[in-house]
Design an enzyme around this catalytic site. Sequence first.
Site, PDB file in Angstrom:
ATOM      1  CE  LYS A 132      46.145  41.862 -24.890  1.00 27.54           C
ATOM      2  NZ  LYS A 132      45.184  41.766 -23.787  1.00 27.54           N
ATOM      3  CE  LYS A 186      37.833  48.701 -28.911  1.00 30.92           C
ATOM      4  NZ  LYS A 186      38.390  47.965 -27.927  1.00 30.92           N
ATOM      5  CE  LYS A 192      43.403  52.681 -23.350  1.00 35.04           C
ATOM      6  NZ  LYS A 192      42.837  52.600 -22.002  1.00 35.04           N
TER       7      LYS A 192
HETATM    8  P1  ADP Z   1      41.593  50.378 -25.371  1.00 38.57           P
HETATM    9  O1  ADP Z   1      41.084  49.533 -26.514  1.00 38.57           O
HETATM   10  O2  ADP Z   1      41.800  51.793 -25.761  1.00 38.57           O
HETATM   11  O3  ADP Z   1      42.796  49.754 -24.689  1.00 38.57           O
HETATM   12  P2  ADP Z   1      40.155  49.334 -23.146  1.00 38.57           P
HETATM   13  O4  ADP Z   1      40.184  47.951 -23.718  1.00 38.57           O
HETATM   14  O5  ADP Z   1      41.009  49.633 -21.958  1.00 38.57           O
HETATM   15  O6  ADP Z   1      40.437  50.392 -24.301  1.00 38.57           O
HETATM   16  O7  ADP Z   1      38.643  49.661 -22.819  1.00 38.57           O
HETATM   17  C1  ADP Z   1      38.153  50.166 -21.609  1.00 38.57           C
HETATM   18  C2  ADP Z   1      36.637  50.222 -21.728  1.00 38.57           C
HETATM   19  O8  ADP Z   1      36.244  51.124 -22.788  1.00 38.57           O
HETATM   20  C3  ADP Z   1      36.023  48.865 -22.095  1.00 38.57           C
HETATM   21  O9  ADP Z   1      34.830  48.692 -21.341  1.00 38.57           O
HETATM   22  C4  ADP Z   1      35.706  48.975 -23.565  1.00 38.57           C
HETATM   23  O10 ADP Z   1      34.594  48.191 -23.916  1.00 38.57           O
HETATM   24  C5  ADP Z   1      35.447  50.466 -23.765  1.00 38.57           C
HETATM   25  N1  ADP Z   1      35.920  50.891 -25.098  1.00 38.57           N
HETATM   26  C6  ADP Z   1      37.208  50.984 -25.504  1.00 38.57           C
HETATM   27  N2  ADP Z   1      37.302  51.408 -26.784  1.00 38.57           N
HETATM   28  C7  ADP Z   1      36.031  51.577 -27.217  1.00 38.57           C
HETATM   29  C8  ADP Z   1      35.461  51.995 -28.453  1.00 38.57           C
HETATM   30  N3  ADP Z   1      36.219  52.337 -29.487  1.00 38.57           N
HETATM   31  N4  ADP Z   1      34.131  52.061 -28.555  1.00 38.57           N
HETATM   32  C9  ADP Z   1      33.344  51.720 -27.486  1.00 38.57           C
HETATM   33  N5  ADP Z   1      33.817  51.320 -26.304  1.00 38.57           N
HETATM   34  C10 ADP Z   1      35.140  51.241 -26.141  1.00 38.57           C
END
Ligand code: ADP
Length: 321
Positions: free
Chosen positions: A110, A189, A192
């Site tokens: 970050k 990937k 959000k």
């Molecule tokens: P984002 O990247 O959208 O902010 P988060 O980091 O809040 O998502 O992820 C919440 C959960 O969902 C975590 O356990 C993460 O490993 C899983 N996750 C998020 N994006 C993916 C993805 N593209 N593929 C697989 N798992 C994901």
Amino acid sequence: MRILSGIQPSGKLHIGNYFGAMRQHLQLQADNEGFYFIADYHALTSNPEPALLRRHCLDVAMDYIALGLDTQKTVFWRQSDVPEVTELAWILSCLTPMGLLQRCTSYKDKVSQGLSPNHGLFAYPVLQAADILIFDSNLVPVGADQKQHIEVTRDIAIRCNNAYGEIFVVPEEHILESVAVVPGIDGRKMSKSYDNTIEIFEPETSVKKKVMRVVTDSTPVEAPKDPAVCNVFAMLKLVASPEELGEWEQKYRQGGTGYGAVKKRVAELLMAYFRPYRQKRAELEQDLDFVHNVLADGARRARAVARVTLERARRAAGLGD
Ligand code: ADP
Ligand code: TRP
């Protein structure tokens, strides 16, 4: 076995969250004691707009409940409704060396992205350790990105047990590595933060449009294609039966099938996958009292457990009488 996991309320949940984390959480609840929470204290580290943070908590709650969270069996709450974790986080902080946190890659990432870091972001892993330790969790199912945070938790738990006696259960990690990263519509990937998501419950017409926009290479229709490097095929894997997947794989390799045809099928299957839950999701939206009650009941049950562990830690550390 007590299973605990948390998810940040940073927006409506997407299919990457579902296939990467939620699906496993929902499966594990049947044979285990599930403790799942919405990590709004953690979300605060990025200073969200207050009304939005509150709304996102409700969205996450509705998504989980609609998708089959067992509200009777599983304990499901909003993190900030159990403020005991912040007190435990302080106790843990005082036994956490700075170096341990300075090594955490999510913080360093970050900072290197130019984000001006606040103390909450730096201390984030300590709060996560408190989340895990306060509920005597045995297993913490998380994505690979959270592996280091679980190692930090184990490290902190061991230090506390050495300092104060055996007050904490040292949890096992349970990395959901078998789960492939779900690609977003731009091929990165799905996340959000990249604005490339397909939300689980967005309108079907929009799901379809987004799938049709998923980035592919420019191999001509007639030419053979490599399924292993195709974003659409990666999505197909999530929702197609093994037989159907095999058929598509063959079509890819022999050529003559355009990406448009695969996309159409992915959209159909994705819509069909989540269709049974849409009605429930819509009903919840009309019955927010029910959602609030589920969270309140979860907080009450979670708090009862948290208080006991916190008291144990306070006594051991010499706080109170
Ligand atoms: P984002 O990247 O959208 O902010 P988060 O980091 O809040 O998502 O992820 C919440 C959960 O969902 C975590 O356990 C993460 O490993 C899983 N996750 C998020 N994006 C993916 C993805 N593209 N593929 C697989 N798992 C994901
Ligand atoms: N940091 C986790 C994430 O971003 C969310 C989280 C907070 C969590 N506390 C937790 C996950 C405790 C597991 C256990 O995904």
